[in-house]
Design a protein around this motif. Structure first.
Motif, PDB file in Angstrom:
ATOM      1  N   ILE A   1       0.848  -1.190   0.000  1.00 29.03           N
ATOM      2  CA  ILE A   1       0.000   0.000   0.000  1.00 29.03           C
ATOM      3  C   ILE A   1       0.885   1.242   0.000  1.00 29.03           C
ATOM      4  N   THR A   2       0.665   2.101  -0.981  1.00 37.30           N
ATOM      5  CA  THR A   2       1.453   3.329  -1.112  1.00 37.30           C
ATOM      6  C   THR A   2       0.527   4.533  -1.118  1.00 37.30           C
ATOM      7  N   HIS A   3       0.852   5.534  -0.308  1.00 37.06           N
ATOM      8  CA  HIS A   3       0.099   6.785  -0.304  1.00 37.06           C
ATOM      9  C   HIS A   3       0.927   7.845  -1.024  1.00 37.06           C
ATOM     10  N   ILE A   4       0.353   8.430  -2.051  1.00 36.31           N
ATOM     11  CA  ILE A   4       1.048   9.449  -2.832  1.00 36.31           C
ATOM     12  C   ILE A   4       0.412  10.813  -2.561  1.00 36.31           C
ATOM     13  N   SER A   5       1.229  11.756  -2.116  1.00 39.03           N
ATOM     14  CA  SER A   5       0.736  13.102  -1.831  1.00 39.03           C
ATOM     15  C   SER A   5       0.656  13.916  -3.122  1.00 39.03           C
TER      16      SER A   5
ATOM     17  N   TYR B   1      -1.445  12.175 -12.336  1.00 43.34           N
ATOM     18  CA  TYR B   1      -0.768  11.143 -11.551  1.00 43.34           C
ATOM     19  C   TYR B   1      -1.266   9.758 -11.962  1.00 43.34           C
ATOM     20  N   ILE B   2      -2.589   9.639 -12.152  1.00 44.54           N
ATOM     21  CA  ILE B   2      -3.179   8.347 -12.516  1.00 44.54           C
ATOM     22  C   ILE B   2      -2.654   7.885 -13.863  1.00 44.54           C
TER      23      ILE B   2
ATOM     24  N   LEU C   1      -4.251   8.192  -3.596  1.00 48.41           N
ATOM     25  CA  LEU C   1      -3.878   9.580  -3.861  1.00 48.41           C
ATOM     26  C   LEU C   1      -4.444  10.464  -2.758  1.00 48.41           C
ATOM     27  N   VAL C   2      -3.599  11.261  -2.154  1.00 53.22           N
ATOM     28  CA  VAL C   2      -3.994  12.082  -1.004  1.00 53.22           C
ATOM     29  C   VAL C   2      -3.614  13.538  -1.277  1.00 53.22           C
ATOM     30  N   THR C   3      -4.602  14.426  -1.299  1.00 48.94           N
ATOM     31  CA  THR C   3      -4.333  15.851  -1.481  1.00 48.94           C
ATOM     32  C   THR C   3      -3.740  16.413  -0.198  1.00 48.94           C
TER      33      THR C   3
ATOM     34  N   ASP D   1      -3.995  -6.509 -10.644  1.00 51.60           N
ATOM     35  CA  ASP D   1      -2.662  -6.289 -10.092  1.00 51.60           C
ATOM     36  C   ASP D   1      -2.519  -4.956  -9.371  1.00 51.60           C
ATOM     37  N   LEU D   2      -3.375  -4.013  -9.726  1.00 54.95           N
ATOM     38  CA  LEU D   2      -3.225  -2.671  -9.167  1.00 54.95           C
ATOM     39  C   LEU D   2      -4.590  -2.059  -8.908  1.00 54.95           C
ATOM     40  N   VAL D   3      -4.757  -1.492  -7.716  1.00 53.57           N
ATOM     41  CA  VAL D   3      -5.962  -0.737  -7.364  1.00 53.57           C
ATOM     42  C   VAL D   3      -5.539   0.675  -6.992  1.00 53.57           C
ATOM     43  N   ILE D   4      -6.196   1.656  -7.576  1.00 49.20           N
ATOM     44  CA  ILE D   4      -5.893   3.058  -7.297  1.00 49.20           C
ATOM     45  C   ILE D   4      -7.113   3.717  -6.662  1.00 49.20           C
ATOM     46  N   PHE D   5      -6.901   4.349  -5.511  1.00 48.53           N
ATOM     47  CA  PHE D   5      -7.950   5.153  -4.873  1.00 48.53           C
ATOM     48  C   PHE D   5      -7.764   6.597  -5.348  1.00 48.53           C
ATOM     49  N   TYR D   6      -8.755   7.170  -6.003  1.00 46.91           N
ATOM     50  CA  TYR D   6      -8.646   8.580  -6.394  1.00 46.91           C
ATOM     51  C   TYR D   6      -8.615   9.464  -5.159  1.00 46.91           C
ATOM     52  N   GLU D   7      -9.290   9.013  -4.094  1.00 46.02           N
ATOM     53  CA  GLU D   7      -9.297   9.732  -2.833  1.00 46.02           C
ATOM     54  C   GLU D   7      -9.333   8.733  -1.684  1.00 46.02           C
ATOM     55  N   ALA D   8      -8.898   9.153  -0.522  1.00 47.32           N
ATOM     56  CA  ALA D   8      -9.041   8.310   0.673  1.00 47.32           C
ATOM     57  C   ALA D   8     -10.509   8.338   1.087  1.00 47.32           C
TER      58      ALA D   8
END
Length: 752
Positions: free
Chosen positions: A218-222, A360-361, A484-486, A452-459
């Motif tokens: 799990i990776t959080h990208i600012s 980013y996406i 992705l975290v603003t 293989d990959l799940v992306i959350f546009y927002e928390a």
């Protein structure tokens, strides 16, 4: 690989996992809830339990899931791996397996219920069939409730569980979920509603589960907040602060703007409603200001988590609402605020998305597909506008992607039908495209191999949604999750809230596992005091309920009455029909006022009144009728006067759903009071004039009430002229449309 060996499971089809066998053996002992992270095989456990139950107890198995795609998924899985006598090895359409959804005709469901051994269905269909008496759950030896965290409040699962334990000869229930929630009271409510006595759970750290866990990173990208949006959020917070100061000035307890959570908003709403009940004018003003705060809070959330495009569309929507003739004072006041007008003017100049999340996406997806060309990627976003933005952005960059949204259509945008949802999932599963962009409709139960990959546009603050999103990867191999975290916004707050709630949920489940809830199933015979009407014998009288009313407690209460025949169908007018000449419209106090302000209440009631001899309006929650919205009491009284005097509708005020059901029962006895208990074809009445007799005869046509009969006779001059008229001529009369004109001409010329 070792496989399960069972006479009811096809050879070499289901991998043998000790924790699944252990859980399956346990749930066969008593009603159980299985809490298992997505990807660890809840459906396989259900299959093992089904095979054992059918072998040892016989009967039927009914498995329910909240959506058609999930039902279809379970149907395919069981048809493929379960071996039941009568089912062909290569054929799912053998009659042994049946799938019930809203698209399955009533008669076909009845026929399939008689012949099928395993039925897979949405809960609303089963509830409707139980209410309509199409079949009984007597022979169901195992009831499987998927996504059981929904079994709260008035959701169909609750009603079906009650009916099941009342009817079944050999009842056993298996409830399944990946995430029942962190609120212990809610989990306890689920257990009580489903009569669960045992909770079986595993986590990814348990020794017997670890060998089957695939690594998930799990990776959080600012993502930096642009200066333009930073300014917008600051302005919106100032507008919000002004409104909170107004509420404070009226004596309400309010938090600072940056502490305004949904819980705090609900607390303010409770204060407002308390004052309205006391007829305090500051209550009505407070309700309007509270509505402004809700709008502003949502705008801030969009700016922080979704970006400028979603915010722009919302600002324009608020501006448009204020120009509507029926606009609320809150909408008008907000739209007229100079600061708000400056924001909307500024938004018109935004030519592209300011928040860089879509960029980013694109980079993340491009990198994944370059390194692993056969990857499957799911992107989750909360709002459809954001889903559309992401799909458009990916398509522009040459990456084929498809949206996965719910059925509801909005404005010019169409939703996806359940058939389209299934087709989209099938194409994604088969590799026709690599990227699926989904709203919350894709969070529950998706079975997509090699995601293989799940992306959350927002928390997301919900631990249930977060767990379900994460469960879309790492099911059959290593997977990655990117959130992705603003920076400096609610995204960061939601990230930690979700993490905290997930930990709390695991602790809560562990405690329930140690001290399970125990509850005896509802006995076949109700052990409660019976009312006098329960001794009247077999039901001879009938109430017809509109199928859209089945979610109400009224229909459930009527269903429990032994002396009431209940039929579920689609009614053109009203919510309930009694006999041939009585229609009943049911409205809550809130719905009554909302319809009066925002829709055509009087027109709706008039249509019903024109279609029957005895129109009735029942208003629930009558004590709160004048406190629902900031509307003059005399406006409500005027509407009631028009309904009662002008339209001749009988109006009854009741406290709630149970009293509505009691009133319907009394009305039925009055309307269908003949000794035989059967309604007459046309109620007899002593008429004083030939004019009334002509109206009486014409109003016997289906769908024609006394007002329409009078209009037709006044227009054509005689009964024979009405019957001889063409459909086009009939439609020239006010209130006569294509349907009624067709009924008149069709019946008038039809051979007996």
């Amino acid at each position: 690989m070792n496989y399960i060996s069972h006479s009811f499971i096809k050879p070499e089809s289901i991998e043998r996992r000790d924790y699944q066998l252990s859980i399956a053996a346990s749930v066969l002992q008593e009603n159980s809830m299985v809490v298992l992270p997505t990807g660890l095989g809840k459906t396989a456990i259900a299959l093992i339990a089904t095979a054992s139950r059918l072998l040892n107890a016989g009967g039927k198995v009914l498995m329910m899931a909240p959506t058609k795609p999930l039902v279809e998924q379970h149907y395919r899985f069981f048809s493929k791996y379960l071996r039941v006598e009568g089912a062909e090895e290569t054929e799912t359409d053998s009659g042994v397996f049946a799938m019930f959804t809203g698209d399955t005709p009533n008669q076909k469901r009845v026929q399939q219920w008689e012949s099928a051994t395993c039925i897979f269905a949405t809960p609303q269909v089963i509830k409707n069939d139980c209410l309509a008496g199409r079949y009984r759950l007597t022979d169901v030896s195992l009831l499987i409730v998927d996504e059981c965290h929904r079994a709260v409040g008035n959701y169909a699962y609750v009603f079906i569980a009650q009916e099941y334990f009342r009817q079944a000869k050999n009842a056993l229930l298996l409830a399944m979920t990946a995430s029942p929630g962190s609120n212990r009271q809610k989990v306890q409510e689920i257990c009580e509603n489903l009569m669960v006595g045992r909770v079986e759970s595993r986590t990814e750290t348990d020794a017997d589960v670890k060998p089957y866990i695939h690594e998930r990173e799990i990776t959080h990208i600012s993502v930096p907040l642009p200066k333009e949006l930073e300014y917008v959020i600051k302005t919106l917070n100032q507008l919000l602060g002004t409104r909170l100061s107004m509420l404070s000035g009226f004596g309400y307890t309010v938090p600072a703007p940056d502490k305004l959570s949904m819980k705090a908003m609900n607390a303010i709403s409770a204060q407002v409603q308390a004052r309205i009940k006391q007829q305090d004018q500051t209550g009505f003003v407070g309700a309007s200001v509270h509505a402004e705060c809700m709008k502003l809070r949502h705008a801030i959330s969009l700016a922080e988590t979704q970006g400028s495009e979603a915010l722009k569309q919302y600002l324009f929507k608020l501006q448009a609402e204020a120009t509507d003739a029926k606009a609320s004072k809150a909408s008008i006041r907000l739209a007229q605020d100079p600061a708000f007008q400056n924001l909307t003017a500024q938004a018109k100049g935004w030519q592209e998305e300011l928040l860089q999340k879509p960029e980013y996406i694109v980079k993340i997806v491009q990198k994944q597909l370059t390194e692993f060309p056969e990857s499957r990627i799911i992107i989750f976003a909360t709002f459809r506008d954001t889903v559309n933005l992401i799909v458009k952005k990916l398509t522009t960059e040459g990456i084929e992607s498809h949206r996965f949204v719910g059925q509801a259509s909005r404005d010019t945008e169409k939703g996806l039908s359940q058939k389209e949802q299934l087709a989209t999932l099938a194409r994604f599963r088969e590799g026709a495209f690599k990227v699926l962009v989904a709203t919350s409709v894709g969070e529950e139960g998706l079975d997509v191999p090699s995601t293989d990959l799940v992306i959350f546009y927002e928390a997301v603050p919900s631990e249930i949604r977060s767990i379900q999103r994460k469960g879309r990867t790492g099911r059959h191999g290593a997977g990655n999750i990117i959130v992705l975290v603003t920076e400096g916004t609610a995204d960061e707050t939601y990230r930690w809230i979700s993490h905290s709630r997930e930990k709390s949920m695991q602790k809560g489940i562990s405690s329930l596992k140690k001290t399970p809830h125990t509850s005896s199933p509802v006995p076949a015979e109700k052990n409660q005091q019976m009312s006098i009407i329960d001794f009247d014998g077999e039901p001879e009288k009938k109430i017809i309920a509109d199928d859209r009313e089945t979610s109400s407690a009224v229909v459930e209460w009527l269903h429990k009455k032994n002396t009431i025949g209940l039929e579920i169908t689609r009614l053109e007018y009203g919510d309930y029909a009694i006999g041939n000449q009585m229609l009943v419209e049911r409205k809550t106090a809130r719905d009554f006022v909302d319809t009066l302000v925002e829709r055509d209440l009087l027109g709706q009631i008039k249509q019903m009144a024109d279609a029957c001899e005895h129109p009735v309006l029942i208003i629930e929650g009558a004590a709160d009728l004048y406190t629902q919205r900031n509307i003059a009491p005399n406006a409500i009284r005027g509407a009631l006067a028009a309904i009662g005097v002008q339209f001749g509708v009988s109006v009854f005020m009741v406290s709630g759903p149970e009293e509505t059901a009691e009133m319907l029962y009394v009305l039925m006895n009055r309307e269908l009071g003949e000794p035989s208990g059967r309604p007459s074809l046309h109620h007899h009445k002593s008429y004083q004039s030939e004019r009334e007799q002509l109206e009486y005869i014409l109003s016997s046509f289906p769908g024609i009430g006394p007002h329409q009969a009078r209009s037709l006779l006044e227009h054509f001059g005689s009964l024979s002229a009405v019957i001889s008229a063409s459909e086009e001529e009939l439609r020239e009369v006010e209130g006569i449309g294509q349907k009624i004109s067709g009924v008149i001409t069709g019946l008038s010329h039809k051979k007996y």
